[in-house]
Design a protein around this motif. Structure first.
Motif, PDB file in Angstrom:
ATOM      1  N   ASP A 270       0.931  -1.290   0.108  1.00  0.00           N
ATOM      2  CA  ASP A 270       0.064   0.376   0.304  1.00  0.00           C
ATOM      3  C   ASP A 270       0.489   1.252  -0.279  1.00  0.00           C
ATOM      4  N   TYR A 271       0.304   2.707  -0.248  1.00  0.00           N
ATOM      5  CA  TYR A 271       0.982   3.734  -0.125  1.00  0.00           C
ATOM      6  C   TYR A 271       1.291   3.765   1.456  1.00  0.00           C
ATOM      7  N   THR A 272       2.330   4.278   1.510  1.00  0.00           N
ATOM      8  CA  THR A 272       2.755   5.148   3.422  1.00  0.00           C
ATOM      9  C   THR A 272       1.995   6.472   3.700  1.00  0.00           C
ATOM     10  N   ASP A 273       1.705   7.409   4.511  1.00  0.00           N
ATOM     11  CA  ASP A 273       1.443   8.519   4.464  1.00  0.00           C
ATOM     12  C   ASP A 273       2.524   8.937   3.086  1.00  0.00           C
TER      13      ASP A 273
ATOM     14  N   GLY B 165       4.104   8.484   0.747  1.00  0.00           N
ATOM     15  CA  GLY B 165       4.456   8.634  -0.818  1.00  0.00           C
ATOM     16  C   GLY B 165       2.790   9.133  -0.844  1.00  0.00           C
ATOM     17  N   ARG B 166       1.482   9.106  -0.381  1.00  0.00           N
ATOM     18  CA  ARG B 166       0.055   9.411  -1.263  1.00  0.00           C
ATOM     19  C   ARG B 166      -0.084  11.023  -1.234  1.00  0.00           C
ATOM     20  N   LEU B 167       0.963  11.510  -0.052  1.00  0.00           N
ATOM     21  CA  LEU B 167       1.154  13.138   0.224  1.00  0.00           C
ATOM     22  C   LEU B 167       1.913  13.655  -0.530  1.00  0.00           C
ATOM     23  N   LEU B 168       3.278  13.284  -0.845  1.00  0.00           N
ATOM     24  CA  LEU B 168       4.394  13.407  -1.275  1.00  0.00           C
ATOM     25  C   LEU B 168       4.901  12.849  -3.263  1.00  0.00           C
ATOM     26  N   ASN B 169       4.440  11.736  -2.957  1.00  0.00           N
ATOM     27  CA  ASN B 169       4.935  11.197  -4.395  1.00  0.00           C
ATOM     28  C   ASN B 169       6.156  10.769  -4.976  1.00  0.00           C
ATOM     29  N   HIS B 170       6.377   9.608  -5.489  1.00  0.00           N
ATOM     30  CA  HIS B 170       7.931   8.858  -4.981  1.00  0.00           C
ATOM     31  C   HIS B 170       8.741   9.864  -6.023  1.00  0.00           C
ATOM     32  N   ILE B 171       8.602  10.908  -6.856  1.00  0.00           N
ATOM     33  CA  ILE B 171       8.425  11.665  -7.800  1.00  0.00           C
ATOM     34  C   ILE B 171       9.762  13.047  -6.816  1.00  0.00           C
ATOM     35  N   VAL B 172       9.247  13.647  -5.909  1.00  0.00           N
ATOM     36  CA  VAL B 172       9.570  14.361  -4.753  1.00  0.00           C
ATOM     37  C   VAL B 172      10.852  13.808  -3.560  1.00  0.00           C
ATOM     38  N   ILE B 173       9.708  12.221  -2.959  1.00  0.00           N
ATOM     39  CA  ILE B 173      10.494  11.925  -2.471  1.00  0.00           C
ATOM     40  C   ILE B 173      12.273  11.764  -3.161  1.00  0.00           C
ATOM     41  N   GLY B 174      12.045  11.225  -3.754  1.00  0.00           N
ATOM     42  CA  GLY B 174      13.468  10.836  -4.484  1.00  0.00           C
ATOM     43  C   GLY B 174      14.414  12.106  -4.986  1.00  0.00           C
ATOM     44  N   VAL B 175      14.046  13.034  -4.849  1.00  0.00           N
ATOM     45  CA  VAL B 175      14.776  14.156  -5.325  1.00  0.00           C
ATOM     46  C   VAL B 175      15.571  14.101  -3.326  1.00  0.00           C
ATOM     47  N   GLU B 176      13.977  14.278  -2.463  1.00  0.00           N
ATOM     48  CA  GLU B 176      14.736  14.566  -1.532  1.00  0.00           C
ATOM     49  C   GLU B 176      15.650  13.281  -0.833  1.00  0.00           C
TER      50      GLU B 176
ATOM     51  N   GLU C 114       8.230  14.528  12.002  1.00  0.00           N
ATOM     52  CA  GLU C 114       8.097  14.204  10.461  1.00  0.00           C
ATOM     53  C   GLU C 114       7.177  14.183  10.028  1.00  0.00           C
ATOM     54  N   ASP C 115       5.630  13.926  11.057  1.00  0.00           N
ATOM     55  CA  ASP C 115       4.778  13.704  10.504  1.00  0.00           C
ATOM     56  C   ASP C 115       4.162  15.565   9.497  1.00  0.00           C
ATOM     57  N   ILE C 116       4.463  16.575  11.139  1.00  0.00           N
ATOM     58  CA  ILE C 116       3.992  18.175  10.789  1.00  0.00           C
ATOM     59  C   ILE C 116       5.227  18.302   9.186  1.00  0.00           C
ATOM     60  N   ALA C 117       6.075  18.214   9.003  1.00  0.00           N
ATOM     61  CA  ALA C 117       6.906  18.142   7.947  1.00  0.00           C
ATOM     62  C   ALA C 117       5.862  17.449   6.540  1.00  0.00           C
ATOM     63  N   ILE C 118       4.984  16.472   6.972  1.00  0.00           N
ATOM     64  CA  ILE C 118       4.812  15.836   5.555  1.00  0.00           C
ATOM     65  C   ILE C 118       3.724  16.630   5.298  1.00  0.00           C
TER      66      ILE C 118
ATOM     67  N   ASN D 276      11.205  23.093 -11.598  1.00  0.00           N
ATOM     68  CA  ASN D 276      10.568  23.528 -10.897  1.00  0.00           C
ATOM     69  C   ASN D 276      10.225  24.201  -9.776  1.00  0.00           C
ATOM     70  N   HIS D 277       9.398  25.527  -9.374  1.00  0.00           N
ATOM     71  CA  HIS D 277       9.753  25.983  -8.014  1.00  0.00           C
ATOM     72  C   HIS D 277       8.724  24.741  -6.639  1.00  0.00           C
ATOM     73  N   ILE D 278       8.173  23.944  -7.155  1.00  0.00           N
ATOM     74  CA  ILE D 278       8.167  22.976  -6.291  1.00  0.00           C
ATOM     75  C   ILE D 278       8.154  22.082  -5.652  1.00  0.00           C
ATOM     76  N   VAL D 279       9.660  21.194  -6.466  1.00  0.00           N
ATOM     77  CA  VAL D 279      10.343  20.702  -6.009  1.00  0.00           C
ATOM     78  C   VAL D 279      11.187  21.201  -5.378  1.00  0.00           C
ATOM     79  N   ILE D 280      11.807  22.712  -6.025  1.00  0.00           N
ATOM     80  CA  ILE D 280      13.011  23.719  -5.371  1.00  0.00           C
ATOM     81  C   ILE D 280      12.179  24.106  -3.930  1.00  0.00           C
ATOM     82  N   GLY D 281      10.890  24.541  -4.122  1.00  0.00           N
ATOM     83  CA  GLY D 281      10.362  24.996  -2.292  1.00  0.00           C
ATOM     84  C   GLY D 281      10.345  23.630  -1.519  1.00  0.00           C
ATOM     85  N   VAL D 282      10.250  22.310  -2.179  1.00  0.00           N
ATOM     86  CA  VAL D 282      10.701  21.487  -1.118  1.00  0.00           C
ATOM     87  C   VAL D 282      11.531  21.446  -0.484  1.00  0.00           C
TER      88      VAL D 282
END
Lengths: 319, 319, 319, 319, 319, 319
Positions: free
Chosen positions: C214-217, C219-230, D244-248, D223-229
């Motif tokens: 299943d998706y994690t929180d 995963g659903r809120l940020l998408n693996h694209i954003v998580i991957g960049v982080e 962590e939960d607030i950060a998400i 994109n500024h969305i990714v840069i912002g994160v």
């Protein structure tokens, strides 16, 4: 081969009647009685409706002789059980579908197929252009083609989704063209009529309809638009000196008759005749689809149920 | 007929040089000098570039002998005017395009066409399936087809939009297939290779390219997808016992190779081979289109201009 | 903590066998016998299949000790009932999922995970660029990352939706890049390989897969694209002097690898390497998804059922 | 380094005036007089408007010292020519953009930047949640961030496309949130305010605005969305025990604030706070864009010209 | 006519209680006991919940006196059967819906309708423009309108889909407008408030809600946008000298308040007031819809189920 | 007021002719002769074509008396200059547009307006239904309506974009309905005819056409669909006992006649009559638009230029 004939249609069977007739098996289930003994519960049908069937004897052997989708000959008797009729099967034999006339078992046009065909042929004779006239004749003199063309449905669902539906739809288009072809100046009426008569010929190979209406492999992989162009190519090859430029604008009418790429046309209509054909085809398909949908449902209701493809309810109005 | 030969390409003409050569007329304008006398201002070109031309004498008669788009033979001399070279025309005669090799005048592949062809033929010989192998041979032994196939562009704009581009693109697809066909189990490599080699054959009739690359009537009215299926049908008809089921899945690869209806495929890819062909075709088309676009522009800039079809800027990075 | 081991897989249990083993509870229902007494009807599973279970004793108390989704240890015996096997439960204890190896219970890659990993590491060593090579090493030397990367699925549904699927998909991409990276000039192969290996790393935190995929929180809120960049940012921060311009084009490959905004990429591919990665990723995802779908269904049928996401039937051909 | 100061703005220059001032070169063209002598025709500008310039002397050497886009210091005099003012250049020197305050040359907010900032800081102090409050303080105490945040535009075109526009837009959002945050129950006002203040921070790196407003490489590629994160991650890393939960959920507000994938958000809003931020952001962006568009055009007209992005005319009504 | 009153709501009925009360029949089925005798199995409801009912006596005659969807008065007693309450019916009489207050049977706002109305009227009195003020008064003095406006739902599904929902939504919009109308310069607050209060008036005729919430014929055939303009026209016709230009911009707010043609507005918002109304309407509808959806489901879960219209899961966070 | 009459149409003016006539000013530019003296360069037009004009005297004063878009009376003479005719203006006076018959200046139907109207009235008399018949009479007896209806265009661009176009299009629809209304069973021909005649009446207020065809404020803010329903409401209010249910299905035909929300219909067609009207309207609009486009262009060319709205080239075929 002689076709087996259907005698008693489901909607005319009465309790107590002895039955020896052909049915198509829509469902088959091996079930168990309270005492643990197995029996076969069947869903049987012909074009007039459905009836349940049960077989109590020799169940396991019988079960191996046929599958859902088969045509079978059943000897037995009709009985009432919990307020519904069912056939108690004494004998059941699988039949070869080639011996069966599918029009007894699948939904079929309510109109006279031969009358429709002869009216269409008659309209095709009004075409003056020598080449187009020759082409139409070549199709209507091709017995294998005509046989398929008289039986094929125009769709699996939606509009004219019954045996004879392709012919019914094609005749309707031809009549509409006759009615309005003179309305606009500059229309090549011969071209429009020929394109109208041939636009859906690919459907004779797109659908199979021996035991139920479904797509053929070629239908799903190539689409009736492409198949129709191929059929046209083959027929044109049998005609002397068919002009290339006429062939192209005629094939364009097949290619573009779905109006946009979204609906499967590789190119949209780019000639006046192709544009007219597109809108008349849409008009006929949609009016027929909606009218059929309206008739299928509760005749008392002012509104139809929700139509999933057309994405709306339709209003039949109040008596 | 013997083709006329181009000798001096535009990018090698120097001021003072006497010229007797073939050009294509891109623009023609009847203009007036300050004293009111007319002259012809010409835009001339060959595949190496553009040069302006002027004709001072007998202007009105000369003006009637040719139009923009024509090939012409010009005798005259090159001179510098306001910092740019121009041809001063002494004699100008319209030529029959059939005598001209368009590869001297239209953008053309930089690669050796015969080498590309022989490499493609060689790859086609790795096909084991007897029927598919026969089919490929039939195409490559068809001189008229091969002549067109060697010259045709793969597009009017976007990718491989130059003479020889169709062959270049097809070879690239065949090589990609060779490189990865064994990567996945269960792929029919013979079918994939044959479909890859034949997927765009309809383009030889979709485009005309005598004086500039444009669509033919058939190209615009039928689309190369439909034309390709027709060509395949004709070639298959020359082969004994070509199996119908193979013909269908092969035609399906042509029918579906644009991936979705939106892009002109009447049906989307429904076999593994058709899916693979679709993505490799997209990969080759897009990488080539973007690389060509990157190379066409200011080599110093990190970013390309905005690409109107692909709707973005592309990043070339910094040296 | 030592992991509990699965011994008897569901597909090897026979009637009459005594069982003491771990199962995951897929369904749990409190039902009633004819005499009004309650019993628990269970759906139990491991990665090899499903089996029903029943508990007759102490039902109401037992019912409170576990929920659907839990891992449980069951002691009992296998029996046949109405033609199907079921487990008669004598004892049932809820287990802590942390003690369980989910690969025994969830669908799992059929390939050797360690072999796949070592092949991927080996490919990563062909990267010449010092910075990119350091970066890949930093990931592969990060034990926590590698553990997740070996186990994570590549999707919840569709392609590679099983444990080990992420690694399997990533290796496939890396191999495809190796096979065709030299096909086009002007491609930065090091960049392409690194981007290919890292493009989906965000999925190790996008999915949870202890008892089901299943998706994690996050995963659903940020998408693996954003998580991957982080994740890339954090790893790059551990490397000295990692050039900013390389970091940007590498992150761009993660950002753009879904090809269009519609599919979740904030920006579409704007470099040649990002374009290539996008098409190879699509190719691998779609070929794998369709092949898995074809294999999951009736092996006799020429056509698959309708695929709701890809919106078509697929053709497997005839034997 | 001390910034050079702009003294005479273009809209205040009169014919006959001696000029020694800074301009940005918008256009530069080498032209020729009737006698064949070259001259430089310039398009000069500052934030108050445009003025033409000509340089007659030493043209070819001068031409090599600067390009369009440069800041230059010009000594010369203003003169009227064919009814328009122009600068006759006596001396022209290229300047280092780092010495220039771009707010003198680019369109700039009409509001007091420092006042806006201090009001925003004041609002940020109403946040009660300790972690969010710390986070906001960390941003506002980061001098480099604040400098960029005060100067950056909010867009290249459309809304707030001027220096200071990002701050102006952010303050507007914060005020809207204050006005309606208590309207709905169950909204986490601290989270909403913090997300509102930080939602567009990525724009400080998405745009460059030294000589004109444009995207940076990172802006176009990430994109500024990714840069912002990424910026949020770095700042959070400086705070102890940021949950962590607030950060998400906070990062989710950045990720989703464009509302749909079509507009660049990898995930759509999935929390009440993200939904509210999305609509308030849209409201502010659209109202401001349309009002600016209305004001830019003929004040007499009832209707604006056609707005190409919003695809309609707007009605200003009649006085 | 005096309305019949509901006394015992379903959620307060206990086993053993004698019942004489009104219910709406949601389901009705003629079923058979083991001995073959028929009985009626009913699904009964009021706004507090559902209860099953059974009628044992005089079943076939009784069955003809009412249908699902009817209001009925039932005398009988409550009993427990297999752990659930059911009503054993002794007497059942069909009632005329006109005598019933639907708010006892349909989902209804939890807020005080009269208080909401008086607050809205109060806000409407802040409108300064004489014509708009007269218009609002004319609506609020129209008793038939006010009665409908107080009872109508704002939707069949999605947001405010309960009796009183239209008023609740309208008041919310009016309050939001009050809160932010001064935020932007150049907004005609009177126009915005009047448009906000009247934007959805067409819904009083779009929905019927006597026994359940559904569309009327006019609602499905004309849409509340068109109905609202018609209602406005009729009311304006009762006011002397209502200026045509104000009428047009006010009607435009109704016409455009769905924002785009896709959502049913024949024209998109083209004035600042229409733009603001559109976003505030969206904000209120979506926040309310999502909050209602969040509250309807398992209060323990961090995520809602999948929302089919909004196409996502929503995150409620963890306690 | 008596209308001023146009005498010499532009396409009949010869060099040397004295002119005293009315023109519409399409363009006006203050230009300068070599000697620096100003003159006015005019673009003049009537419905037959364009002619240039020049005014040499008293230029600056004259320039202030009129703007582009005005009607003017010009006295002067026609002369040839550089191979083109131009008017040398001696006197020029601005005229009040109310005195002008716009049909002399704007593109106008080539057919006899009164004949078309009387044919339409005649068709309207075939309607049997008393209420619908009364309604049509009420419209055709309303002189103000009929005057507008005879003059209004059916569009600004695309189809029937000329004065009288609305009537021409409406008559065409009525004739098509007559031709095919009996083709399908179950169609209410009276309703279909009435809806067909009234479907576009809103266009008489959607467009202004005194000096050029443009949208009115109401047209752009409300759309002719909404305006049409309002007009129908007003007219129905003048008829005794017009049945509400007929009013609704008739208004539905106006509401839905654009077929989908995308094209501005708040609801799609939901009755058979509305479906038929939609397709006939599309057919007439598209055939007419394409035929007009074909005729407007080079009569020699086989293909039209690219049509930006319909997004394709059209094929006119070869002579």
């Amino acid at each position: 081969m002689e076709e087996l004939l259907k005698r008693n249609f489901v909607n005319a069977i009465n309790a107590g009647q002895e039955i020896d007739d052909i049915f198509i098996v829509r469902e088959k289930q091996l079930a168990f009685k309270r005492d643990g003994d197995p029996y076969l519960a069947l869903g049987l049908a012909d074009r007039s409706g459905d009836i349940k069937g049960v077989a109590w004897d020799n169940v396991e052997a019988l079960n191996k002789t046929f599958v859902a989708g088969d045509y079978v000959r059943i000897k037995g008797s009709a009985a009432e059980y919990r307020g519904a009729l069912q056939l108690v099967v004494q004998q059941l034999d699988r039949l070869d579908p080639a011996e069966i006339d599918p029009r007894d078992f699948l939904p079929t046009t309510e109109r006279d197929v031969d009358q429709m065909l002869s009216r269409l042929v008659q309209i095709s004779r009004t075409v003056q252009n020598k080449h187009l006239s020759q082409l139409l004749s070549a199709f209507f003199e091709d017995k294998a083609f005509v046989d398929s063309f008289k039986t094929a449905p125009a769709a699996k669902k939606m509009h004219h989704a019954y045996l004879g539906g392709l012919l019914e739809h094609t005749l309707s288009i031809a009549l509409l063209i006759q009615a309005i072809a003179d309305h606009y100046k500059g229309i090549d009426k011969d071209l429009l009529l020929t394109g109208g008569i041939l636009h859906d010929i690919g459907k004779v190979h797109e659908f199979s309809y021996q035991t139920h209406i479904d797509y053929t492999d070629a239908g799903r992989l190539l689409n009736h638009i492409v198949i129709g162009v191929e059929m046209l190519d083959k027929k044109i090859a049998t005609i002397n000196d068919f002009p290339e430029d006429i062939a192209i604008v005629l094939k364009h009418m097949i290619v573009s008759h779905h109006g946009t790429r979204d609906f499967g046309s590789p190119e949209p209509p780019k000639t006046l005749e192709a544009i007219m054909l597109y809108y008349l085809d849409e008009l006929d398909a949609k009016v027929t689809a909606v009218r059929t949908f309206m008739e299928a449902e509760d005749p008392e209701a002012a509104w139809t149920p929700y139509h999933r493809v057309l994405e709306r309810f339709f209003f039949k109005g109040k008596a």
